[in-house]
Motif scaffolding. Structure first.
Motif, mmCIF file in Angstrom:
data_model
loop_
_atom_site.group_PDB
_atom_site.id
_atom_site.type_symbol
_atom_site.label_atom_id
_atom_site.label_comp_id
_atom_site.label_asym_id
_atom_site.label_seq_id
_atom_site.Cartn_x
_atom_site.Cartn_y
_atom_site.Cartn_z
ATOM 1 N N LEU A 90 30.928 45.040 33.322
ATOM 2 C CA LEU A 90 31.493 45.035 31.970
ATOM 3 C C LEU A 90 32.777 45.850 31.932
ATOM 4 C CD1 LEU A 90 28.585 44.039 31.296
ATOM 5 C CD2 LEU A 90 28.815 45.229 29.129
ATOM 6 N N LEU A 91 33.728 45.385 31.115
ATOM 7 C CA LEU A 91 35.035 46.011 31.030
ATOM 8 C C LEU A 91 35.402 46.257 29.574
ATOM 9 C CD1 LEU A 91 36.899 43.411 33.298
ATOM 10 C CD2 LEU A 91 35.731 45.479 34.071
ATOM 11 N N GLY A 92 35.984 47.421 29.286
ATOM 12 C CA GLY A 92 36.519 47.717 27.966
ATOM 13 C C GLY A 92 38.013 47.944 28.068
ATOM 14 N N SER A 93 38.788 47.257 27.241
ATOM 15 C CA SER A 93 40.242 47.350 27.334
ATOM 16 C C SER A 93 40.877 47.144 25.965
ATOM 17 C CB SER A 93 40.777 46.281 28.302
ATOM 18 O OG SER A 93 42.189 46.257 28.327
ATOM 19 N N GLU A 94 42.071 47.704 25.781
ATOM 20 C CA GLU A 94 42.839 47.445 24.572
ATOM 21 C C GLU A 94 43.537 46.089 24.647
ATOM 22 O OE1 GLU A 94 45.504 50.690 24.095
ATOM 23 O OE2 GLU A 94 43.959 52.131 23.507
ATOM 24 N N GLN A 95 43.641 45.524 25.837
ATOM 25 C CA GLN A 95 44.357 44.267 26.003
ATOM 26 C C GLN A 95 43.471 43.062 25.715
ATOM 27 O OE1 GLN A 95 46.924 43.530 29.255
ATOM 28 N NE2 GLN A 95 47.860 45.572 29.232
ATOM 29 N N ASP A 96 44.127 41.916 25.510
ATOM 30 C CA ASP A 96 43.399 40.695 25.222
ATOM 31 C C ASP A 96 42.897 40.057 26.514
ATOM 32 O OD1 ASP A 96 45.652 39.552 26.392
ATOM 33 O OD2 ASP A 96 46.405 38.669 24.527
ATOM 34 N N LEU A 97 42.235 38.925 26.367
ATOM 35 C CA LEU A 97 41.627 38.236 27.498
ATOM 36 C C LEU A 97 42.646 37.918 28.586
ATOM 37 C CD1 LEU A 97 38.787 36.883 28.252
ATOM 38 C CD2 LEU A 97 39.799 34.775 27.388
ATOM 39 N N ALA A 98 43.797 37.405 28.179
ATOM 40 C CA ALA A 98 44.827 37.030 29.146
ATOM 41 C C ALA A 98 45.359 38.243 29.901
ATOM 42 C CB ALA A 98 45.970 36.294 28.447
ATOM 43 N N GLY A 99 45.552 39.367 29.197
ATOM 44 C CA GLY A 99 46.076 40.567 29.839
ATOM 45 C C GLY A 99 45.125 41.134 30.872
ATOM 46 N N VAL A 100 43.839 41.190 30.533
ATOM 47 C CA VAL A 100 42.846 41.688 31.486
ATOM 48 C C VAL A 100 42.723 40.730 32.671
ATOM 49 C CG1 VAL A 100 40.413 42.286 31.818
ATOM 50 C CG2 VAL A 100 41.579 42.933 29.704
ATOM 51 N N HIS A 102 45.011 38.771 33.879
ATOM 52 C CA HIS A 102 46.206 38.926 34.724
ATOM 53 C C HIS A 102 46.035 40.102 35.680
ATOM 54 C CE1 HIS A 102 50.455 39.036 35.866
ATOM 55 N NE2 HIS A 102 50.432 40.333 35.604
ATOM 56 N N HIS A 103 45.511 41.204 35.180
ATOM 57 C CA HIS A 103 45.311 42.367 36.035
ATOM 58 C C HIS A 103 44.251 42.094 37.099
ATOM 59 C CE1 HIS A 103 44.884 46.432 37.461
ATOM 60 N NE2 HIS A 103 43.592 46.401 37.165
ATOM 61 N N LEU A 104 43.144 41.484 36.720
ATOM 62 C CA LEU A 104 42.070 41.246 37.678
ATOM 63 C C LEU A 104 42.511 40.331 38.818
ATOM 64 C CD1 LEU A 104 38.968 40.856 35.329
ATOM 65 C CD2 LEU A 104 39.614 42.839 36.712
ATOM 66 N N ARG A 105 43.478 39.473 38.561
ATOM 67 C CA ARG A 105 43.962 38.582 39.624
ATOM 68 C C ARG A 105 44.630 39.360 40.750
ATOM 69 N NH1 ARG A 105 45.316 35.130 34.966
ATOM 70 N NH2 ARG A 105 43.747 33.455 34.949
ATOM 71 N N THR A 106 45.095 40.577 40.478
ATOM 72 C CA THR A 106 45.702 41.381 41.543
ATOM 73 C C THR A 106 44.641 41.943 42.489
ATOM 74 O OG1 THR A 106 45.675 43.547 40.430
ATOM 75 C CG2 THR A 106 47.508 42.060 39.920
ATOM 76 N N LEU A 107 43.354 41.797 42.127
ATOM 77 C CA LEU A 107 42.272 42.313 42.955
ATOM 78 C C LEU A 107 41.572 41.229 43.764
ATOM 79 C CD1 LEU A 107 40.660 44.749 40.358
ATOM 80 C CD2 LEU A 107 41.990 45.387 42.374
ATOM 81 N N VAL A 108 41.973 39.983 43.571
ATOM 82 C CA VAL A 108 41.316 38.885 44.285
ATOM 83 C C VAL A 108 41.502 39.028 45.786
ATOM 84 C CG1 VAL A 108 41.336 36.396 44.674
ATOM 85 C CG2 VAL A 108 41.468 37.292 42.346
ATOM 86 N N SER A 109 42.694 39.420 46.196
ATOM 87 C CA SER A 109 43.016 39.560 47.614
ATOM 88 C C SER A 109 43.250 41.031 47.953
ATOM 89 C CB SER A 109 44.278 38.751 47.950
ATOM 90 O OG SER A 109 44.673 38.948 49.286
ATOM 91 N N VAL A 110 42.671 41.484 49.071
ATOM 92 C CA VAL A 110 42.866 42.856 49.539
ATOM 93 C C VAL A 110 43.280 42.837 51.002
ATOM 94 C CG1 VAL A 110 41.235 43.881 47.911
ATOM 95 C CG2 VAL A 110 40.404 43.077 50.129
ATOM 96 N N ARG A 111 43.810 43.966 51.439
ATOM 97 C CA ARG A 111 44.166 44.125 52.843
ATOM 98 C C ARG A 111 43.049 44.881 53.555
ATOM 99 N NH1 ARG A 111 49.678 43.463 54.032
ATOM 100 N NH2 ARG A 111 50.380 41.699 52.742
ATOM 101 N N VAL A 112 42.685 44.409 54.733
ATOM 102 C CA VAL A 112 41.681 45.094 55.538
ATOM 103 C C VAL A 112 42.336 45.560 56.829
ATOM 104 C CG1 VAL A 112 39.717 43.876 54.522
ATOM 105 C CG2 VAL A 112 40.894 42.863 56.464
ATOM 106 N N ARG A 113 41.526 46.010 57.753
ATOM 107 C CA ARG A 113 42.077 46.520 59.018
ATOM 108 C C ARG A 113 42.954 45.473 59.698
ATOM 109 N NH1 ARG A 113 36.217 48.352 61.047
ATOM 110 N NH2 ARG A 113 35.942 46.233 60.265
ATOM 111 N N GLU A 114 43.934 45.951 60.432
ATOM 112 C CA GLU A 114 44.924 45.110 61.104
ATOM 113 C C GLU A 114 45.798 44.343 60.118
ATOM 114 O OE1 GLU A 114 41.476 44.654 62.391
ATOM 115 O OE2 GLU A 114 42.049 46.437 63.530
ATOM 116 N N GLY A 115 45.700 44.682 58.835
ATOM 117 C CA GLY A 115 46.590 44.081 57.851
ATOM 118 C C GLY A 115 46.229 42.681 57.414
ATOM 119 N N ALA A 116 45.040 42.190 57.796
ATOM 120 C CA ALA A 116 44.633 40.847 57.394
ATOM 121 C C ALA A 116 44.271 40.817 55.910
ATOM 122 C CB ALA A 116 43.444 40.398 58.235
ATOM 123 N N ASP A 117 44.428 39.650 55.291
ATOM 124 C CA ASP A 117 44.048 39.473 53.895
ATOM 125 C C ASP A 117 42.610 38.979 53.813
ATOM 126 O OD1 ASP A 117 46.533 40.192 52.918
ATOM 127 O OD2 ASP A 117 47.310 38.155 53.029
#
Length: 204
Positions: A90-100, A102-117
């Motif tokens: 669950l998430l609480g935010s001052e932003q609307d659905l689209a704003g939250v 947009h931010h969560l999409r930056t967490l879909v991909s991460v870097r792991v060892r050796e720099g792989a996605d």
């Protein structure tokens, strides 16, 4: 992080009325049809697919779903009763659905060892609550972004990420893959997944 009994989280005073509340839910669990669960519970739900509109659009059918909640306390009770094995938080935010979203999409991909996605299950409470203590203050600020409260439900307890974090001015410019999972974070994630497996084994 703060831990408390889930019965407290499911009471109305646990949720700040000044915030918009959302559930972020697994969309790829073979045991659940997430959208069917949503529409069976909420007549006219507001939701979006996290993978829609980004590089993972072709996987939209298995995307995590961000759902606007009018009554988060009631949703917790419903979740625990009808689909407790569905990963989410669950998430609480001052932003609307689209704003939250947009931010969560930056967490879909991460870097792991050796720099792989790699794709990251940021919506899974067991993973996030285990990894969170290993993040630096700067990483926590970026992780939260516009999210004031991030609540992870684990069996009969709830874990709340830090609140009142000073967000940096460049939060909205975060790029995909900004989070790097080093060995310490990966070990924490493995421990979280082991705890989840143990929970599932005892609730089968």
């Amino acid at each position: 992080m703060r831990q408390f009994a889930l019965s407290e989280a499911a009471s109305s005073h646990a949720f700040d009325d000044s915030l918009n509340w959302y559930a972020i839910l697994e969309g790829a669990d073979p045991g659940y049809d997430t959208l069917q669960l949503i529409y069976a519970s909420i007549p006219s739900p507001e939701w979006l697919s996290i993978y829609q509109g980004g590089p993972y659009t072709e996987l939209v059918k298995v995307s995590p779903v961000l759902l606007k909640l009018d009554q988060p306390d009631s949703w917790i009770r419903h979740w625990r009763t009808d689909f407790p094995g569905l990963a989410g938080s669950l998430l609480g935010s001052e932003q609307d659905l689209a704003g939250v979203g947009h931010h969560l999409r930056t967490l879909v991909s991460v870097r792991v060892r050796e720099g792989a996605d790699a794709m990251f299950r940021f919506h899974d409470a067991w993973i996030m609550s285990a990894m969170y203590p290993e993040l630096s203050v700067a990483e926590r600020a970026k992780l939260h972004g516009p999210i004031t409260k991030w609540l992870w439900l684990l069996d009969d307890k709830a874990v709340l990420g830090e609140v009142g974090i000073k967000h940096s001015s460049d939060i909205e410019q975060l790029e995909d893959g900004w989070l790097h999972l080093d060995n310490v974070k990966l070990d924490a994630i493995r421990q979280g997944l082991a705890a989840k497996r143990n929970w599932k084994d005892t609730h089968a």
